[in-house]
Design a protein around this motif. Structure first.
Motif, PDB file in Angstrom:
ATOM      1  N   LEU A  74      36.326  -7.434 -27.923  1.00  0.00           N
ATOM      2  CA  LEU A  74      37.350  -8.115 -28.718  1.00  0.00           C
ATOM      3  C   LEU A  74      36.885  -9.524 -29.089  1.00  0.00           C
ATOM      4  O   LEU A  74      37.068  -9.970 -30.232  1.00  0.00           O
ATOM      5  CB  LEU A  74      38.667  -8.184 -27.943  1.00  0.00           C
ATOM      6  N   PHE A  75      36.280 -10.210 -28.133  1.00  0.00           N
ATOM      7  CA  PHE A  75      35.742 -11.540 -28.418  1.00  0.00           C
ATOM      8  C   PHE A  75      34.722 -11.480 -29.552  1.00  0.00           C
ATOM      9  O   PHE A  75      34.741 -12.313 -30.465  1.00  0.00           O
ATOM     10  CB  PHE A  75      35.088 -12.133 -27.170  1.00  0.00           C
ATOM     11  N   ALA A  76      33.825 -10.490 -29.498  1.00  0.00           N
ATOM     12  CA  ALA A  76      32.779 -10.390 -30.518  1.00  0.00           C
ATOM     13  C   ALA A  76      33.377 -10.176 -31.902  1.00  0.00           C
ATOM     14  O   ALA A  76      32.935 -10.792 -32.885  1.00  0.00           O
ATOM     15  CB  ALA A  76      31.828  -9.244 -30.169  1.00  0.00           C
ATOM     16  N   PHE A  77      34.377  -9.313 -31.990  1.00  0.00           N
ATOM     17  CA  PHE A  77      35.000  -9.029 -33.286  1.00  0.00           C
ATOM     18  C   PHE A  77      35.638 -10.292 -33.860  1.00  0.00           C
ATOM     19  O   PHE A  77      35.407 -10.648 -35.025  1.00  0.00           O
ATOM     20  CB  PHE A  77      36.035  -7.919 -33.124  1.00  0.00           C
ATOM     21  N   TYR A  78      36.428 -10.992 -33.035  1.00  0.00           N
ATOM     22  CA  TYR A  78      37.096 -12.197 -33.526  1.00  0.00           C
ATOM     23  C   TYR A  78      36.130 -13.358 -33.712  1.00  0.00           C
ATOM     24  O   TYR A  78      36.331 -14.202 -34.595  1.00  0.00           O
ATOM     25  CB  TYR A  78      38.238 -12.578 -32.587  1.00  0.00           C
ATOM     26  N   ALA A  79      35.067 -13.403 -32.905  1.00  0.00           N
ATOM     27  CA  ALA A  79      34.067 -14.455 -33.088  1.00  0.00           C
ATOM     28  C   ALA A  79      33.389 -14.328 -34.438  1.00  0.00           C
ATOM     29  O   ALA A  79      33.130 -15.327 -35.114  1.00  0.00           O
ATOM     30  CB  ALA A  79      33.030 -14.390 -31.968  1.00  0.00           C
ATOM     31  N   ALA A  80      33.111 -13.077 -34.857  1.00  0.00           N
ATOM     32  CA  ALA A  80      32.480 -12.861 -36.161  1.00  0.00           C
ATOM     33  C   ALA A  80      33.385 -13.307 -37.295  1.00  0.00           C
ATOM     34  O   ALA A  80      32.918 -13.773 -38.335  1.00  0.00           O
ATOM     35  CB  ALA A  80      32.112 -11.391 -36.322  1.00  0.00           C
TER      36      ALA A  80
END
Length: 199
Positions: A96-102
């Motif tokens: 989830l962090f990776a998706f929102y970080a992108a």
């Protein structure tokens, strides 16, 4: 409800819940594809891919039993709470962090997700070669994790905002997560072995 009751409740339900959530995420994927770029769509798919992997890996508590019997000599090293902590806040949280970080920070900050998948797939393959037997999660690691992680990293290489240091940090973070999990298991194994010797 005490912490042990919560762990027991989750242990009996989280895998089947992951299957339903994975199907829901896949059903939303066409809408995500219409709204975002290819790289972000691939990142989005990491979470349902991991959930399908978790279904293969943890249905019937089979990975925990496999690890304790085949990798830890029959000692109860991997506990239900360990499985839940690794697979819910850590794995789901990282993806989830990776998706929102992108979307909100930088595409490079999201590379921990594909490297996490790739490292996990390699570990499943190495475990199978070392023990010469199927280990729970192997099929989805090969069929889902390898192609998805490689496709995401190839897409990242075509994204101008992603740099070599971003890749280095992503690899380092993925390795650090797996090493932390293995270190904790190793500590519990040594503790269990010491308790047996002191009896």
């Amino acid at each position: 409800m005490g912490i042990f009751a919560v762990v027991d409740w989750l242990a009996r339900r989280w895998v089947s819940s992951a299957l339903f959530m994975a199907c829901g995420f896949v059903a939303l994927a066409p809408a995500i594809a219409l709204a975002f770029s290819g790289f972000v769509v691939l990142l989005y798919l990491h979470l349902p891919a991991y959930m399908f992997h978790q279904v293969e890996e943890h249905t019937g508590d089979r990975f925990r039993r496999f690890a304790n019997e085949r990798m830890f000599g029959g000692k109860n090293v991997l506990r239900p709470v360990d499985v839940i902590v690794v697979n819910l806040p850590v794995v789901w949280g990282v993806n989830l962090f990776a998706f929102y970080a992108a979307l909100l920070l930088s595409p490079g900050a999201s590379l921990v997700a594909p490297y996490l998948l790739f490292v996990n797939a390699v570990l499943h393959i190495v475990t199978t070669l070392r023990l010469r037997c199927y280990n729970p999660g192997l099929v989805t690691a090969i069929v889902l994790f390898l192609p998805l992680s490689i496709a995401t990293l190839m897409s990242a290489s075509a994204t101008p905002d992603i740099t070599i240091p971003d890749h280095v940090i992503g690899v380092a973070a993925a390795l650090a997560i797996h090493l932390a999990i293995m270190a904790q298991s190793g500590w519990r194994y040594r503790h269990a072995a010491g308790a047996v010797e002191n009896r």
